[in-house]
Design an enzyme around this catalytic site. Structure first.
Site, PDB file in Angstrom:
ATOM      1  N   GLY A  76     -28.728   9.655  14.081  1.00 53.16           N
ATOM      2  CA  GLY A  76     -27.375  10.205  14.135  1.00 53.16           C
ATOM      3  C   GLY A  76     -27.035  10.852  12.809  1.00 53.16           C
ATOM      4  O   GLY A  76     -27.693  10.597  11.790  1.00 53.16           O
ATOM      5  N   CYS A  96     -28.078   3.751   7.270  1.00 55.24           N
ATOM      6  CA  CYS A  96     -27.261   4.957   7.124  1.00 55.24           C
ATOM      7  C   CYS A  96     -27.995   5.883   6.170  1.00 55.24           C
ATOM      8  O   CYS A  96     -28.446   5.446   5.099  1.00 55.24           O
ATOM      9  CB  CYS A  96     -25.881   4.602   6.558  1.00 55.24           C
ATOM     10  SG  CYS A  96     -24.796   6.040   6.401  1.00 55.24           S
ATOM     11  N   HIS A 112     -20.870   4.158  14.874  1.00 54.81           N
ATOM     12  CA  HIS A 112     -21.197   4.331  13.447  1.00 54.81           C
ATOM     13  C   HIS A 112     -20.845   5.770  13.011  1.00 54.81           C
ATOM     14  O   HIS A 112     -20.224   5.977  11.963  1.00 54.81           O
ATOM     15  CB  HIS A 112     -22.694   4.039  13.261  1.00 54.81           C
ATOM     16  CG  HIS A 112     -23.248   4.287  11.896  1.00 54.81           C
ATOM     17  ND1 HIS A 112     -23.753   3.288  11.099  1.00 54.81           N
ATOM     18  CD2 HIS A 112     -23.391   5.439  11.171  1.00 54.81           C
ATOM     19  CE1 HIS A 112     -24.172   3.804   9.958  1.00 54.81           C
ATOM     20  NE2 HIS A 112     -23.971   5.114   9.980  1.00 54.81           N
TER      21      HIS A 112
HETATM   22  O1  K1U Z   1     -25.196   7.919  10.140  1.00 54.07           O
HETATM   23  C1  K1U Z   1     -26.327   7.920   9.685  1.00 54.07           C
HETATM   24  O2  K1U Z   1     -26.530   7.962   8.491  1.00 54.07           O
HETATM   25  C2  K1U Z   1     -27.528   7.870  10.601  1.00 54.07           C
HETATM   26  C3  K1U Z   1     -28.004   6.462  10.906  1.00 54.07           C
HETATM   27  C4  K1U Z   1     -27.449   6.086  12.276  1.00 54.07           C
HETATM   28  C5  K1U Z   1     -27.519   4.652  12.688  1.00 54.07           C
HETATM   29  C6  K1U Z   1     -28.664   3.894  12.584  1.00 54.07           C
HETATM   30  C7  K1U Z   1     -28.688   2.578  13.020  1.00 54.07           C
HETATM   31  C8  K1U Z   1     -27.576   2.033  13.599  1.00 54.07           C
HETATM   32  C9  K1U Z   1     -26.436   2.791  13.679  1.00 54.07           C
HETATM   33  C10 K1U Z   1     -26.406   4.099  13.262  1.00 54.07           C
HETATM   34  C11 K1U Z   1     -29.527   6.477  10.904  1.00 54.07           C
HETATM   35  O3  K1U Z   1     -30.120   7.177  11.654  1.00 54.07           O
HETATM   36  S1  K1U Z   1     -30.342   5.442   9.782  1.00 54.07           S
HETATM   37  C12 K1U Z   1     -32.064   5.693  10.161  1.00 54.07           C
HETATM   38  C13 K1U Z   1     -32.511   5.030  11.415  1.00 54.07           C
HETATM   39  O4  K1U Z   1     -31.815   4.207  11.957  1.00 54.07           O
HETATM   40  C14 K1U Z   1     -33.822   5.378  12.019  1.00 54.07           C
HETATM   41  C15 K1U Z   1     -34.722   6.150  11.373  1.00 54.07           C
HETATM   42  C16 K1U Z   1     -35.934   6.463  11.970  1.00 54.07           C
HETATM   43  C17 K1U Z   1     -36.226   6.001  13.225  1.00 54.07           C
HETATM   44  C18 K1U Z   1     -35.329   5.212  13.892  1.00 54.07           C
HETATM   45  C19 K1U Z   1     -34.120   4.896  13.284  1.00 54.07           C
HETATM   46 ZN    ZN Z   2     -24.162   6.636   8.523  1.00 49.60          ZN
END
Ligand code: K1U
Ligand code: ZN
Length: 171
Positions: A46, A94, A136
């Site tokens: 996200g 995040c 989130h």
């Molecule tokens: O908002 C952001 O910074 C993105 C975040 C979103 C998120 C992750 C987990 C739970 C709630 C919201 C991320 O994408 S962090 C990276 C991540 O979770 C990930 C990276 C590579 C593969 C799978 C997941």
């Molecule tokens: Zn975030």
């Protein structure tokens, strides 16, 4: 499409309440595409517009697994129109808090209304990781980050670790 720089906490734009958009203009549709490319490159599931320095109510999500076809979602002005009483805990990360993770409790299921990239009103029922991720990302549009859901002790621990990593990277 372009890969945009992602802001790292603490940054004032990450604490800003974002403004709604009147419509998804071609420029905003391009921003959504650039955000998706930035998210895939990071990699993440996200990304919200304030994380790339744009204080507008826009976010992108794709929670498809690597062995599934991509399922990109592009949302403007998202609103939660229903949330379950049942809550769920997920370990969240995040992209604005590199290498930091913590358990956050949120409603397990939500119904979200939003404007898509073609200015069409859409509604989705989200559960599991999608429900966690959309909440989130919507928090980001309010200037709320995942560590704001933690105790002061845990939040300060993460902020200290983040400072240490930034110092090491700068050296
Ligand atoms: O908002 C952001 O910074 C993105 C975040 C979103 C998120 C992750 C987990 C739970 C709630 C919201 C991320 O994408 S962090 C990276 C991540 O979770 C990930 C990276 C590579 C593969 C799978 C997941
Ligand atoms: Zn975030």
């Amino acid at each position: 499409m372009a890969i945009l720089p992602i802001l790292v906490a603490p940054h004032p734009v990450l604490k800003t309440k974002c403004k709604p958009v009147d419509e998804v203009t071609p420029e905003l549709a391009k921003l959504m595409d650039d955000m998706l490319q930035t998210m895939y490159d990071a990699p993440g599931i996200g990304l919200a517009a304030p994380q790339v320095g744009v204080p507008k109510r826009i976010l992108v999500i794709d929670v498809a697994r690597s062995d599934e076809a991509p399922q990109p979602l592009k949302m403007a002005n998202p609103e939660i129109i229903w949330e379950s009483e049942e809550h769920a805990v997920y370990e969240e990360g995040c992209l604005s808090f590199p290498e930091q993770y913590a358990d956050v409790e949120r409603p397990a299921r939500v119904k979200v209304r939003y404007l898509d990239e073609n200015n069409k009103k859409q509604e989705i029922d989200a559960d599991g990781l999608l429900a966690t991720c959309v909440q989130h990302e919507m928090d980001h549009l309010e200037g709320i980050v995942f560590v704001d859901h933690l105790s002061i002790l845990k939040r300060n621990m993460i902020l200290r670790k983040l400072k240490k990593i930034q110092k090491q990277n700068a050296a």
